[in-house]
Design a protein around this motif. Sequence first.
Motif, mmCIF file in Angstrom:
data_model
loop_
_atom_site.group_PDB
_atom_site.id
_atom_site.type_symbol
_atom_site.label_atom_id
_atom_site.label_comp_id
_atom_site.label_asym_id
_atom_site.label_seq_id
_atom_site.Cartn_x
_atom_site.Cartn_y
_atom_site.Cartn_z
ATOM 1 N N ALA A 186 13.211 0.863 -0.217
ATOM 2 C CA ALA A 186 12.881 1.067 1.190
ATOM 3 C C ALA A 186 11.379 0.907 1.389
ATOM 4 N N THR A 187 11.003 0.098 2.373
ATOM 5 C CA THR A 187 9.603 -0.036 2.767
ATOM 6 C C THR A 187 9.390 0.843 3.994
ATOM 7 N N VAL A 188 8.483 1.818 3.871
ATOM 8 C CA VAL A 188 8.312 2.845 4.898
ATOM 9 C C VAL A 188 6.921 2.744 5.525
ATOM 10 N N PRO A 189 6.803 2.271 6.764
ATOM 11 C CA PRO A 189 5.490 2.199 7.416
ATOM 12 C C PRO A 189 4.906 3.599 7.635
ATOM 13 N N ILE A 190 3.613 3.734 7.419
ATOM 14 C CA ILE A 190 2.930 5.016 7.640
ATOM 15 C C ILE A 190 1.994 4.939 8.836
ATOM 16 N N GLY A 191 1.143 3.914 8.883
ATOM 17 C CA GLY A 191 0.235 3.762 10.008
ATOM 18 C C GLY A 191 -0.835 2.720 9.739
ATOM 19 N N PHE A 192 -1.639 2.439 10.736
ATOM 20 C CA PHE A 192 -2.766 1.522 10.568
ATOM 21 C C PHE A 192 -3.840 2.199 9.720
ATOM 22 N N GLY A 193 -4.544 1.398 8.942
ATOM 23 C CA GLY A 193 -5.595 1.972 8.118
ATOM 24 C C GLY A 193 -6.248 0.941 7.226
ATOM 25 N N TYR A 194 -6.769 1.411 6.110
ATOM 26 C CA TYR A 194 -7.445 0.502 5.184
ATOM 27 C C TYR A 194 -7.342 1.027 3.760
ATOM 28 N N VAL A 195 -7.604 0.144 2.822
ATOM 29 C CA VAL A 195 -7.684 0.511 1.412
ATOM 30 C C VAL A 195 -9.106 0.241 0.952
ATOM 31 N N ALA A 196 -9.763 1.273 0.447
ATOM 32 C CA ALA A 196 -11.133 1.168 -0.063
ATOM 33 C C ALA A 196 -11.095 1.123 -1.584
ATOM 34 N N SER A 197 -11.763 0.134 -2.169
ATOM 35 C CA SER A 197 -11.757 -0.021 -3.622
ATOM 36 C C SER A 197 -13.162 -0.326 -4.127
ATOM 37 N N ILE A 198 -13.393 0.001 -5.396
ATOM 38 C CA ILE A 198 -14.642 -0.376 -6.060
ATOM 39 C C ILE A 198 -14.321 -0.945 -7.431
ATOM 40 N N ALA A 199 -15.190 -1.841 -7.894
ATOM 41 C CA ALA A 199 -15.027 -2.477 -9.198
ATOM 42 C C ALA A 199 -16.410 -2.860 -9.714
ATOM 43 N N ILE A 201 -19.494 -5.025 -10.899
ATOM 44 C CA ILE A 201 -19.914 -6.386 -10.577
ATOM 45 C C ILE A 201 -19.630 -7.318 -11.748
ATOM 46 N N THR A 202 -19.791 -6.813 -12.950
ATOM 47 C CA THR A 202 -19.585 -7.638 -14.141
ATOM 48 C C THR A 202 -18.119 -7.918 -14.429
ATOM 49 N N ASP A 203 -17.213 -7.175 -13.777
ATOM 50 C CA ASP A 203 -15.777 -7.367 -13.998
ATOM 51 C C ASP A 203 -15.046 -7.064 -12.694
ATOM 52 N N SER A 204 -15.166 -8.001 -11.742
ATOM 53 C CA SER A 204 -14.618 -7.775 -10.404
ATOM 54 C C SER A 204 -13.093 -7.665 -10.396
ATOM 55 N N GLY A 205 -12.455 -8.127 -11.465
ATOM 56 C CA GLY A 205 -11.004 -8.057 -11.514
ATOM 57 C C GLY A 205 -10.479 -6.715 -11.981
ATOM 58 N N SER A 206 -11.383 -5.818 -12.372
ATOM 59 C CA SER A 206 -10.991 -4.504 -12.884
ATOM 60 C C SER A 206 -11.391 -3.426 -11.886
ATOM 61 N N THR A 207 -10.440 -2.980 -11.069
ATOM 62 C CA THR A 207 -10.706 -1.950 -10.063
ATOM 63 C C THR A 207 -10.790 -0.579 -10.717
ATOM 64 N N THR A 208 -11.882 0.134 -10.429
ATOM 65 C CA THR A 208 -12.058 1.460 -11.030
ATOM 66 C C THR A 208 -11.490 2.571 -10.158
ATOM 67 N N SER A 209 -11.388 2.324 -8.849
ATOM 68 C CA SER A 209 -10.765 3.301 -7.961
ATOM 69 C C SER A 209 -10.282 2.619 -6.694
ATOM 70 N N SER A 210 -9.226 3.158 -6.113
ATOM 71 C CA SER A 210 -8.666 2.603 -4.881
ATOM 72 C C SER A 210 -8.041 3.727 -4.077
ATOM 73 N N THR A 211 -8.362 3.773 -2.795
ATOM 74 C CA THR A 211 -7.864 4.834 -1.931
ATOM 75 C C THR A 211 -7.341 4.257 -0.626
ATOM 76 N N ALA A 212 -6.131 4.641 -0.252
ATOM 77 C CA ALA A 212 -5.553 4.219 1.015
ATOM 78 C C ALA A 212 -5.834 5.289 2.059
ATOM 79 N N VAL A 213 -6.323 4.871 3.225
ATOM 80 C CA VAL A 213 -6.668 5.800 4.311
ATOM 81 C C VAL A 213 -5.928 5.376 5.567
ATOM 82 N N VAL A 214 -5.138 6.298 6.143
ATOM 83 C CA VAL A 214 -4.442 6.039 7.401
ATOM 84 C C VAL A 214 -5.305 6.556 8.545
ATOM 85 N N THR A 215 -5.637 5.701 9.489
ATOM 86 C CA THR A 215 -6.511 6.098 10.604
ATOM 87 C C THR A 215 -5.744 6.357 11.897
ATOM 88 N N SER A 216 -4.576 5.729 12.073
ATOM 89 C CA SER A 216 -3.776 5.962 13.263
ATOM 90 C C SER A 216 -2.337 5.571 13.008
#
Length: 217
Positions: A186-199, A201-216
């Motif tokens: 089941a795909t369950v919509p939550i709301g509009f928002g964004y995903v913030a990530s950091i990685a 510079i020397t290894d842009s393909g390796s994400t060190t953290s990622s957070t999903a934020v629902v704004t509305s």
Amino acid sequence: MARHFPRRIASSALTLGMLAGAATFTAAPADAATASSPSPSSSSASDSGPAPICWSSPKICVPQTWYVPDSVVSNDDILQLLPTITEANNSTASTQLSQTVTVSGQLTLGLSGSISVSPAALLGSLTSLTPSGQIQVSGSVAVQGTVQVPAGDLGYLKFGIIYEQVTGTAYSRDIFGVVTSATETATVPIGFGYVASIAPITDSGSTTSSTAVVTSK
């Protein structure tokens, strides 16, 4: 005159008897649909669905579908609706990447397989696992995204509709009362928002953290 009186009584009694017989015949109740609860002794997962509604003769049932969720398999996915915004922090101090954009789109609650369950019933079955779930998220809204970017890292912002995914079993009861099932997501919509990530510079393909934020919603 006296000789004709008994005959009239007999004729009346016969007529009443025939009418009574006809009344008794036509008053017989017709078969009706009955709803029965699953047997308490049954351990079948299909028993977790609605009680069957069936006619006994001939055996015909009202078609029914339902969903039994198992577990949340993803809770930070995004239907990305805009290009990713990226910023590199080449300084020696932490910086903040911030951007406000207008996000437009739509995502509707649904299952991945061939058994369809009504949106209201599906959402009801998912409440315990995804209490913030919606039947549909749609429209056009302004979303402000931010991410703190450490020195030497890349910051990413992805904008869209945040959703969760739940795995479980969908069931279908046909007109003959036969129950079939299939594993569906089941795909369950939550709301509009964004995903913030950091990685790094020397290894842009390796994400060190990622957070999903629902704004509305």
